[in-house]
Structures are given as C-alpha cells and as structure tokens.
Scaffold this motif. Structure first.
Motif, PDB file in Angstrom:
ATOM      1  N   GLN A   1       0.879  -1.650  -0.296  1.00 40.16           N
ATOM      2  CA  GLN A   1       0.105   0.193   0.009  1.00 40.16           C
ATOM      3  C   GLN A   1       1.126   0.814  -0.644  1.00 40.16           C
ATOM      4  O   GLN A   1       0.246   1.867  -0.829  1.00 40.16           O
ATOM      5  N   LEU A   2       1.763   1.431   0.594  1.00 34.68           N
ATOM      6  CA  LEU A   2       2.841   2.040   0.542  1.00 34.68           C
ATOM      7  C   LEU A   2       3.377   2.830  -0.613  1.00 34.68           C
ATOM      8  O   LEU A   2       3.354   3.574  -1.105  1.00 34.68           O
ATOM      9  N   SER A   3       3.818   1.472  -2.174  1.00 36.00           N
ATOM     10  CA  SER A   3       4.881   1.208  -2.345  1.00 36.00           C
ATOM     11  C   SER A   3       3.886   2.313  -3.310  1.00 36.00           C
ATOM     12  O   SER A   3       4.203   3.334  -4.214  1.00 36.00           O
ATOM     13  N   ALA A   4       2.677   2.088  -3.116  1.00 38.82           N
ATOM     14  CA  ALA A   4       1.512   2.034  -3.952  1.00 38.82           C
ATOM     15  C   ALA A   4       1.347   4.057  -3.835  1.00 38.82           C
ATOM     16  O   ALA A   4       1.105   4.309  -5.056  1.00 38.82           O
ATOM     17  N   ASP A   5       0.997   3.957  -2.619  1.00 38.40           N
ATOM     18  CA  ASP A   5       1.411   5.787  -2.915  1.00 38.40           C
ATOM     19  C   ASP A   5       1.853   6.016  -2.940  1.00 38.40           C
ATOM     20  O   ASP A   5       1.388   8.097  -3.290  1.00 38.40           O
ATOM     21  N   ILE A   6       3.553   5.660  -2.937  1.00 37.83           N
ATOM     22  CA  ILE A   6       4.482   6.694  -2.609  1.00 37.83           C
ATOM     23  C   ILE A   6       4.388   6.819  -3.890  1.00 37.83           C
ATOM     24  O   ILE A   6       4.708   7.968  -5.126  1.00 37.83           O
ATOM     25  N   GLU A   7       4.502   5.893  -5.065  1.00 37.99           N
ATOM     26  CA  GLU A   7       4.392   5.766  -6.548  1.00 37.99           C
ATOM     27  C   GLU A   7       3.593   6.947  -7.340  1.00 37.99           C
ATOM     28  O   GLU A   7       3.805   7.064  -8.119  1.00 37.99           O
ATOM     29  N   TYR A   8       2.411   6.921  -6.616  1.00 35.18           N
ATOM     30  CA  TYR A   8       1.522   7.994  -6.724  1.00 35.18           C
ATOM     31  C   TYR A   8       1.831   9.041  -6.990  1.00 35.18           C
ATOM     32  O   TYR A   8       1.586   9.640  -7.484  1.00 35.18           O
ATOM     33  N   LEU A   9       2.377   9.640  -5.951  1.00 32.47           N
ATOM     34  CA  LEU A   9       2.924  10.945  -5.413  1.00 32.47           C
ATOM     35  C   LEU A   9       4.520  11.146  -6.462  1.00 32.47           C
ATOM     36  O   LEU A   9       3.965  12.197  -7.515  1.00 32.47           O
ATOM     37  N   CYS A  10       4.580  10.249  -6.257  1.00 32.05           N
ATOM     38  CA  CYS A  10       5.773  10.539  -8.221  1.00 32.05           C
ATOM     39  C   CYS A  10       5.335  10.504  -9.146  1.00 32.05           C
ATOM     40  O   CYS A  10       5.640  11.837  -9.740  1.00 32.05           O
ATOM     41  N   ASN A  11       4.411  10.398  -9.716  1.00 32.78           N
ATOM     42  CA  ASN A  11       3.335  10.036 -10.439  1.00 32.78           C
ATOM     43  C   ASN A  11       2.954  11.265 -11.349  1.00 32.78           C
ATOM     44  O   ASN A  11       3.114  12.250 -11.829  1.00 32.78           O
ATOM     45  N   VAL A  12       2.930  11.810  -9.599  1.00 32.37           N
ATOM     46  CA  VAL A  12       2.085  13.017 -10.404  1.00 32.37           C
ATOM     47  C   VAL A  12       3.084  14.419 -10.185  1.00 32.37           C
ATOM     48  O   VAL A  12       3.612  15.302 -10.954  1.00 32.37           O
ATOM     49  N   MET A  13       3.849  13.851  -8.921  1.00 32.25           N
ATOM     50  CA  MET A  13       4.793  15.032  -9.029  1.00 32.25           C
ATOM     51  C   MET A  13       5.746  15.098 -10.646  1.00 32.25           C
ATOM     52  O   MET A  13       6.641  16.155 -11.395  1.00 32.25           O
ATOM     53  N   SER A  14       6.138  13.942 -11.450  1.00 28.47           N
ATOM     54  CA  SER A  14       6.074  14.069 -12.609  1.00 28.47           C
ATOM     55  C   SER A  14       6.014  14.511 -13.898  1.00 28.47           C
ATOM     56  O   SER A  14       6.472  15.371 -14.958  1.00 28.47           O
ATOM     57  N   ALA A  15       4.385  14.480 -14.013  1.00 28.70           N
ATOM     58  CA  ALA A  15       3.496  15.365 -14.274  1.00 28.70           C
ATOM     59  C   ALA A  15       3.863  16.483 -14.676  1.00 28.70           C
ATOM     60  O   ALA A  15       3.343  17.394 -15.673  1.00 28.70           O
TER      61      ALA A  15
ATOM     62  N   LEU B   1      12.098   8.121  -3.854  1.00 29.72           N
ATOM     63  CA  LEU B   1      12.762   6.913  -4.730  1.00 29.72           C
ATOM     64  C   LEU B   1      13.108   5.832  -4.507  1.00 29.72           C
ATOM     65  O   LEU B   1      13.076   4.567  -4.524  1.00 29.72           O
ATOM     66  N   GLN B   2      14.432   5.954  -3.232  1.00 27.92           N
ATOM     67  CA  GLN B   2      14.806   5.230  -3.240  1.00 27.92           C
ATOM     68  C   GLN B   2      13.705   4.252  -1.639  1.00 27.92           C
ATOM     69  O   GLN B   2      14.220   2.924  -2.022  1.00 27.92           O
ATOM     70  N   THR B   3      13.653   4.862  -0.977  1.00 27.98           N
ATOM     71  CA  THR B   3      12.506   4.685  -0.211  1.00 27.98           C
ATOM     72  C   THR B   3      11.321   3.444  -0.911  1.00 27.98           C
ATOM     73  O   THR B   3      11.371   2.412   0.291  1.00 27.98           O
ATOM     74  N   ASN B   4      10.598   4.212  -1.940  1.00 25.26           N
ATOM     75  CA  ASN B   4       9.973   3.062  -2.041  1.00 25.26           C
ATOM     76  C   ASN B   4      10.498   2.062  -2.867  1.00 25.26           C
ATOM     77  O   ASN B   4       9.988   0.641  -2.810  1.00 25.26           O
ATOM     78  N   GLN B   5      11.440   1.842  -3.386  1.00 28.27           N
ATOM     79  CA  GLN B   5      12.292   0.501  -3.926  1.00 28.27           C
ATOM     80  C   GLN B   5      12.748  -0.206  -2.953  1.00 28.27           C
ATOM     81  O   GLN B   5      12.370  -1.436  -2.690  1.00 28.27           O
ATOM     82  N   LEU B   6      13.355   0.531  -1.376  1.00 31.20           N
ATOM     83  CA  LEU B   6      12.698  -0.984   0.184  1.00 31.20           C
ATOM     84  C   LEU B   6      11.648  -1.614   0.127  1.00 31.20           C
ATOM     85  O   LEU B   6      11.499  -2.267   1.033  1.00 31.20           O
ATOM     86  N   VAL B   7      10.903  -0.653   0.341  1.00 28.88           N
ATOM     87  CA  VAL B   7       9.304  -0.477   0.592  1.00 28.88           C
ATOM     88  C   VAL B   7       8.651  -1.624  -0.011  1.00 28.88           C
ATOM     89  O   VAL B   7       8.058  -2.086  -0.411  1.00 28.88           O
ATOM     90  N   ALA B   8       8.817  -1.197  -1.641  1.00 32.95           N
ATOM     91  CA  ALA B   8       8.278  -2.171  -2.550  1.00 32.95           C
ATOM     92  C   ALA B   8       8.549  -3.693  -2.620  1.00 32.95           C
ATOM     93  O   ALA B   8       8.213  -4.364  -3.517  1.00 32.95           O
ATOM     94  N   MET B   9       9.734  -4.302  -2.104  1.00 37.63           N
ATOM     95  CA  MET B   9      10.575  -5.199  -2.259  1.00 37.63           C
ATOM     96  C   MET B   9       9.513  -6.491  -1.260  1.00 37.63           C
ATOM     97  O   MET B   9       9.257  -6.054  -0.262  1.00 37.63           O
TER      98      MET B   9
END
Length: 165
Positions: free
Chosen positions: A103-117, A127-135
């Motif tokens: 869930q946290l990974s989905a939330d972080i990815e969403y925020l990063c996608n909004v930022m990228s947009a 990004l590093q935090t998400n890499q670790l959380v997503a494993m």
C-alpha cells in the motif's frame, strides 16, 4: 501519521493509492493553475510581493525578477519540500506489514507520478524509500544491504518492516 500499517484480519489495504495521498496529489496538480494568472509580466510583481510576504522556507527563495522559470523553480521546490514532509511522516510508521508495504509503495508511486506529471523531479530519497518498501520480504532480506542506498535508510526501513538485513 499512523504508527502501524499492519492490518490483521480484514485487511483494508489495496493496490490503489489511498484517499490521503490522492488528495495531496490533487492539490499539487492545481498549483500551476493557481499560479497561471501571475505568469503574465503585468502581474508578476504582485506574485513576488505575495510570496515574499509569506513565511517561505529558504528552499523557496525567489529571485528579484519573475519569469516563467521562477514558476518552475517554485513548483520544484514545493515538490521537494512536500516529498520531505511526506517521508518524515512515513518514517513515523512503527510497523509495516507486507500488505502495508504494498500500500505504501502504491501511495509513494502515485505521489511520484503526480510530481513527474508536473515536471517535478521526485527526490532520490523518496524513490529509494519506495525501492525498499516495494521489495517482497525475501528479496529485502537477501539484497537490501547490497543495494547502493544510504545505510541509515536501509536500517530505518528494515526496522519498519521488522526485518533484519
């Protein structure tokens, strides 16, 4: 921030971002529209006065003259500050289950996608935090320490996950 992201029994986690982060994303997406009226040279002085009157962090310091790149700088600075504040709250999570990690990974990815947009570069730490959380748990246990990531970040996420590396 929540101190525990480990549901028992009827898990309430999903792979979709939770409402708290979609609300943040929606607000972030409105910033360019809110700043648009001030991009015209005629109104730029008014925006500078308004921004200087508020208590902005040093990262949001504005140049003496206003132009389109100032808006880009301002959005980038806001995005970076937002990501840092978000991570401050994430790191308050005391326990993170495997579903909580997803869930946290989905939330972080969403925020990063909004930022990228918005052409905001997500900070490396989020990004590093998400890499670790997503494993998954096995992958984390086997390879988290071997990654080229800050040791204190790996230790912090390991503690949240209740895993040793």
């Amino acid at each position: 921030g929540a101190t525990e992201w480990s549901a028992t029994g009827g898990d309430t986690f999903s792979l979709s971002p939770l409402p708290y982060i979609t609300g943040i994303g929606e607000q972030l997406l409105t910033l360019p529209q809110q700043l648009e009226p001030f991009v015209a040279q005629d109104d730029s002085d008014m925006l500078l006065v308004a921004l200087r009157a508020g208590p902005l962090p040093d990262a949001l310091a504005l140049p003496d003259e206003f132009d389109g790149s100032t808006v880009d700088h301002w959005l980038e600075s806001i995005g970076t500050q937002l990501a840092n504040l978000y991570l401050d709250e994430v790191f308050k999570i005391g326990k993170l289950s495997s579903k909580g990690c997803a869930q946290l990974s989905a939330d972080i990815e969403y925020l990063c996608n909004v930022m990228s947009a918005l052409d905001i570069t997500p900070p490396a730490l989020i990004l590093q935090t998400n890499q670790l959380v997503a494993m998954d748990a096995d992958e984390f246990a086997k390879s988290a320490r071997a990654l080229d990531l800050p040791a204190d970040l790996v230790a912090r996420v390991s503690k949240m996950r209740g895993q040793s590396t």
